[in-house]
Design an enzyme around this catalytic site. Structure first.
Site, PDB file in Angstrom:
ATOM      1  N   GLU A 302      -4.169  -5.001  -6.793  1.00  0.00           N
ATOM      2  CA  GLU A 302      -4.409  -3.844  -7.200  1.00  0.00           C
ATOM      3  C   GLU A 302      -5.205  -3.079  -6.052  1.00  0.00           C
ATOM      4  O   GLU A 302      -5.365  -2.111  -5.559  1.00  0.00           O
ATOM      5  CB  GLU A 302      -6.083  -4.111  -8.127  1.00  0.00           C
ATOM      6  N   ASP A 385       3.096  -5.391  -4.787  1.00  0.00           N
ATOM      7  CA  ASP A 385       2.972  -7.414  -4.561  1.00  0.00           C
ATOM      8  C   ASP A 385       3.560  -7.641  -3.791  1.00  0.00           C
ATOM      9  O   ASP A 385       3.243  -8.717  -2.888  1.00  0.00           O
ATOM     10  CB  ASP A 385       4.830  -6.503  -5.693  1.00  0.00           C
TER      11      ASP A 385
END
Length: 444
Positions: A302, A385
């Site tokens: 995040e 990611d």
């Protein structure tokens, strides 16, 4: 600015043409979009009938979990078919029976009969029209709003809210919408009326300021009406999150936990705030079913969005889009042919109805833009990611993604066309492959 106004003026003249069949066009757009979405839903439903665990997940997902996930997906797909068909019927009935002008004039009668003289006028009529529309829509859609949590989600063990909480939330939401929405709508109409042809610039600035205000006041005044937000207790998890934020120079001001479990068993984590003061929120369901290292890995993903300027980029895009929407609206606001096509008599051109019709006309453009935004969002997800992986948290992130997928019974292997149209995130299998995660090689 003068050049833009000239272009919009020419566009306004070209579009205000009684030959253009505005209502049939909108009905055609609506039916075409519905048909496309049902076609994609059918493809998805066929994919949800598969019985074999995808190869990428074979070492992570057992057969029973996969079967339950597929059953949950099929149940949601059937519900989507029914609810979307119900929504289509409502929309077509509204257009066919000219419900908008009828409701507009009814709102005027209500104002004339019951409102004090100082509250008479177009703004008051627009407020009555808008909220009558909203409340009627809420009432008509109550069956689907009740079925989703209390039947479908209940069947699969996700629903945690009571009927009392449902109705309390509904009343709070309606009252909050009235308290905030009525002044905003009044300001919207005042700006359009006061600034003439260039109203869209000031309307955009107004909503930009409104968004900043809402970011500031939402956690203080609004969210506590629905959820309990409290500081994450001192401990190793709080220390780990603070260390991650410090490492990335993330301006973390508050770290909260929220009682998401009072409504649903689904898990989540997010951050929000102004550029110099950010807040991280962890769902209690996430902390209950995910290890500390995995939570930190999820937050590394995040915060990767922030570090890689994804949030700033999306904010800039949203502002450009908002400006374009308001600018194009200036070419429709006095379009007599649009109002006549939808049942309004000559001379009647209420701004609030015009904005609603304008958004109906923009349906095809919105669908294309949403597809493009989904593509950009998926690109951002891959990059976030990879960011978490570069921090040494790739395995933990993948383990967390698998756990969240299992806990939420999310679809393991959706149809690629359906996913491209509807989903802002890559599928689980795509994300695991991109990170290079393999079953059986995870850290214990």
């Amino acid at each position: 600015m003068d050049s833009l106004l000239r272009i919009l003026g020419k566009l306004e003249s070209w579009l205000d043409n009684s030959v253009i069949p505005w209502k049939p066009l909108v009905i055609g757009f609506t039916l075409a979009q519905f048909s496309l979405e049902q076609f994609l839903l059918l493809r998805q439903y066929r994919k949800l009938q598969a019985t074999k665990v995808p190869a990428t997940l074979a070492g992570e997902i057992d057969q029973d979990t996969f079967d339950r996930s597929q059953a949950y997906g099929r149940a949601k797909a059937r519900f989507t078919f029914v609810s979307s068909t119900y929504a289509l019927a409502q929309n077509l009935a509204i257009l066919y029976f000219d419900a908008l002008p009828k409701l507009w004039y009814w709102a005027g009668k209500v104002i004339g009969l019951y409102a004090p003289l100082r509250f008479s006028g177009v703004i008051s009529q627009s407020v009555v029209f808008s909220f009558s529309w909203l409340w009627a829509s809420t009432l008509v859609n109550l069956p689907t709003a009740l079925y989703m949590p209390f039947v479908l989600e209940e069947k699969f063990g996700f629903n945690k809210q009571t009927f009392r909480l449902f109705w309390t939330d509904l009343v709070k939401g309606q009252l909050l919408g009235l308290a905030i929405g009525a002044p905003i709508l009044a300001a919207f109409l005042k700006i359009v009326d006061y600034f003439g042809k260039s109203f869209f610039v000031y309307l955009w600035l107004f909503f930009l300021g409104f968004q900043v205000v809402m970011i500031t006041i939402y956690p203080i005044f609004i969210q506590p009406l629905f959820n309990k937000l409290e500081p994450l207790p001192e401990g190793s998890l709080r220390s780990s999150v603070n260390a991650l934020a410090e490492k990335l120079k993330f301006p973390l001001k508050h770290l909260y936990q929220i009682d998401g479990s009072k409504r649903s068993a689904h898990s989540n984590a997010y951050f929000y705030g102004l550029p110099w003061a950010k807040h991280i929120v962890l769902f209690d369901t996430l902390m209950e079913h995910t290890s500390e290292d995995q939570i930190v890995a999820v937050l590394a993903h995040e915060l990767g969005h922030w570090k890689l300027s994804h949030t700033s980029r999306l904010l800039a895009i949203s502002q450009v889009h908002l400006f374009a929407v308001f600018a194009l609206f200036s070419a429709f606001i006095n379009n007599r042919s649009v109002y006549r096509s939808f049942g309004f008599p000559p001379g009647a051109m209420p701004i609030v109805v015009g904005f609603f019709l304008y958004n109906e006309i923009l349906q095809p453009v919105d669908a294309v833009l949403q597809l493009a935004m989904n593509m950009l969002s998926r690109k951002h997800e891959y990059e976030a990611d990879a960011f978490a992986k570069d921090l040494g948290k790739g395995d933990e992130l993948c383990q967390a993604l698998v756990k969240l997928q299992v806990k939420n019974l999310s679809t393991m292997d959706p149809d690629p066309w359906f996913s491209a149209y509807h989903h802002s995130h890559p599928t689980l299998t795509e994300r695991l492959r991109a990170v290079g995660y393999k079953a059986g090689e995870k850290k214990k």
